[in-house]
Motif scaffolding. Structure first.
Motif: not given
Length: 211
Positions: A182-209
């Protein structure tokens, strides 16, 4: 913004995905997040308690709650400007307490595996939810995908799931996922998870005020 993370099948990876998204939103995107842990095991609330014992303060509030608490919690949290509410759902479909959550959600994230039992459970979850809420985007996330395994029915499964939503980039099967807290994601995982998380954020969350 209310995001459900669910699947009728237990062990699909809902809780892990909830942590990944919550850590990403708070650490990288600097968003305000509250997690409602409604899974019966309440593993997220337990992780948060262990973090405090080890003097590692969680990045966001994790509230253990029953389904019946949702209307009151939703009303309270909706008053917070820019708040993103993540709900780790129980792995079941036979509780009427799910209906208000399904109706109120703005986005559904559904981790699944390519095995037959997981796909059947995923389809049932999607069909039931879509009858109650036909507007919220539905994202299916292939989880614990083994690079050494050839999934012969992969294309067929994804074509069926696309009747209800979109199929996102997959998450590989990595032992490092067990180290997410609950306080960190291991850095080694970020290259694995960023394609998914960036997609979710950029397409569905970033437009929010979120000012």
């Amino acid at each position: 913004m209310l995001i459900l993370l669910g699947n009728q099948k237990g062990g699909a990876g809902k809780s892990t995905l909830t942590l990944l998204l919550a850590n990403y939103l708070t650490q990288i995107k600097k968003r305000n997040v509250t997690v409602l842990d409604m899974d019966y095991q309440q593993s997220l609330a337990t992780k948060a308690q262990k973090a405090r014992i080890l003097e590692n303060e969680p990045l966001y509030e994790i509230v253990p709650a029953d389904l019946k608490h949702f209307p009151s919690l939703h009303n309270a949290l909706s008053n917070r400007s820019g708040e993103i509410i993540l709900i780790d759902l129980p792995g079941k479909m036979d509780d009427d307490g799910l209906l208000p959550l399904f109706a109120a959600c703005d986005l559904i994230l559904c981790p699944f595996a390519y095995d037959e039992f997981s796909v059947d459970s995923t389809l049932l979850f999607a069909m039931v939810l879509r009858k109650i809420n036909d507007k919220a985007p539905f994202i299916f996330i292939p989880n614990r995908v083994k690079n050494t395994v050839k999934y012969e029915t992969k294309t067929e499964i994804e074509n069926v799931l696309r009747r209800f939503g979109v199929v996102a980039p997959s998450l590989a099967d990595r032992v490092d996922f067990q180290r997410i807290s609950t306080f960190q994601t291991p850095l080694i995982l970020y290259p694995v998870v960023l394609p998914l998380l960036d997609l979710i954020y950029n397409q569905y969350l970033d437009w929010e005020d979120h000012t």
